[in-house]
Design a protein around this motif. Structure first.
Motif, PDB file in Angstrom:
ATOM      1  N   ILE A  62       0.845  -1.191   0.000  1.00  0.00           N
ATOM      2  CA  ILE A  62       0.000   0.000   0.000  1.00  0.00           C
ATOM      3  C   ILE A  62       0.883   1.245   0.000  1.00  0.00           C
ATOM      4  N   THR A 110       0.365   7.413  -4.566  1.00  0.00           N
ATOM      5  CA  THR A 110      -0.716   6.931  -5.413  1.00  0.00           C
ATOM      6  C   THR A 110      -0.991   7.887  -6.566  1.00  0.00           C
ATOM      7  N   LYS A 151      -7.543  -0.854  -7.792  1.00  0.00           N
ATOM      8  CA  LYS A 151      -7.123   0.126  -6.788  1.00  0.00           C
ATOM      9  C   LYS A 151      -8.042   1.349  -6.770  1.00  0.00           C
ATOM     10  N   TYR A 159      -8.783   1.390  -2.729  1.00  0.00           N
ATOM     11  CA  TYR A 159      -8.177   2.367  -1.828  1.00  0.00           C
ATOM     12  C   TYR A 159      -9.210   3.291  -1.182  1.00  0.00           C
ATOM     13  N   VAL A 166      -8.979   1.717   2.464  1.00  0.00           N
ATOM     14  CA  VAL A 166      -7.699   2.161   3.025  1.00  0.00           C
ATOM     15  C   VAL A 166      -7.816   3.614   3.506  1.00  0.00           C
ATOM     16  N   TYR A 199      -7.160   9.330  -0.650  1.00  0.00           N
ATOM     17  CA  TYR A 199      -6.857   8.411  -1.745  1.00  0.00           C
ATOM     18  C   TYR A 199      -7.705   8.725  -2.973  1.00  0.00           C
TER      19      TYR A 199
END
Length: 286
Positions: free
Chosen positions: A220, A226, A257, A261, A265, A271
């Motif tokens: 991660i 990102t 993702k 995310y 996350v 994110y």
């Protein structure tokens, strides 16, 4: 033969950086310590006294890993060095790193293979497992030497003359995909091939740690990282020399993702913002 190490750092931890310098000090002729930190860490002067073959250069801002590496490459080019060894501040070199890479480099050279670069087998420091490509695992061409399409920059050994032909790292990529892009470009321009020495392993950590996802664990990154992953995917996906397998596999991965995310996350909103900003910047070329 002279080997210079380019070690790029950003707000480093004293203990980890000391361990890295201690591991590299006897293996290379000189270390270029490129500092992307805004402020020089207060322990740097003490470290430089312990490692006199280290040249410290502060950029006073974060130039990104690509540009910082380019500054180190130019430094060693001017001094007439033969090889550059790239290192990250969070990777720990084993004592046999350079000797093993050089030995396998010479084995390949003896049979006439055009070598773009060679690196160790990275392994996940937290999991204690080697990193192996999910799609392209490489091909064993000599005992303990695997040919791969690209290598990560950390602990990669590259002949300095290659940079005159291929050019340096692409500074605008900033951080993500820098090493792979250079390998693909080197293959296109010079026909260079890349290898992993299975005789030596590199203690490495990808991302901010691993989290379970379905039946496996995934690395991660931070929201900041990102942004560059998504932006650089869209920046690279249209280039002809970028391998098709990378375009397809990463397109699938980033599609997952995009939802995973922001939903799973924290900080989720950060994110989502960075993903959308990255896609926009990648498509518009900003």
């Amino acid at each position: 033969m002279k080997i210079g190490c380019v070690l790029v750092m950003y707000n480093p931890q004293r203990e980890l950086l000391t361990a890295s310098l201690n591991a590299l000090n006897e293996q290379v002729d000189e270390i270029f310590l490129g500092d992307n930190s805004v402020n020089m860490p207060d322990f740097i002067t003490t470290l430089l006294n312990l490692y006199p073959n280290t040249y410290y250069h502060s950029f006073n801002k974060n130039l990104g890993i690509a540009e910082a590496q380019n500054r180190g490459i130019i430094y060693f080019q001017k001094k007439g060095f033969d090889f550059v060894l790239f290192m990250d501040q969070d990777s720990l070199a084993p004592n046999n790193l350079v000797s093993s890479l050089l030995a396998d480099y010479n084995r390949l050279k003896e049979i006439g293979i055009p070598i773009g670069g060679i690196g160790p087998r990275p392994f996940n420091r937290g999991e204690g497992k080697p990193y192996v490509g999910a799609v392209k695992k490489g091909k064993l061409i000599l005992p303990k030497i695997t040919e791969v399409g690209e290598i990560i920059s950390s602990a990669s050994l590259i002949p300095i003359p290659h940079f005159k032909q291929v050019g340096g790292m692409e500074s605008s990529l900033f951080i993500d995909g820098v090493d792979h892009e250079w390998c693909w470009r080197a293959k296109k321009i010079g026909g260079w091939r890349f290898f992993i020495s299975e005789s030596v392993q590199l203690s490495h950590q990808v991302g901010e740690g691993d989290r379970p996802f379905i039946f496996r664990k995934v690395a991660i990154p931070t929201p900041f990282r990102t942004f560059y992953q998504f932006r650089n995917y869209f920046r690279l996906v249209h280039r002809g020399y970028v391998p098709l397998y990378w375009k397809v596999s990463n397109g699938f991965k980033y599609s997952i993702k995009f939802f995973y995310y922001p939903l799973c996350v924290p900080p989720r909103i950060s994110y989502m913002k960075q993903i959308l900003k990255g896609i926009y910047a990648g498509i518009t070329g900003k």
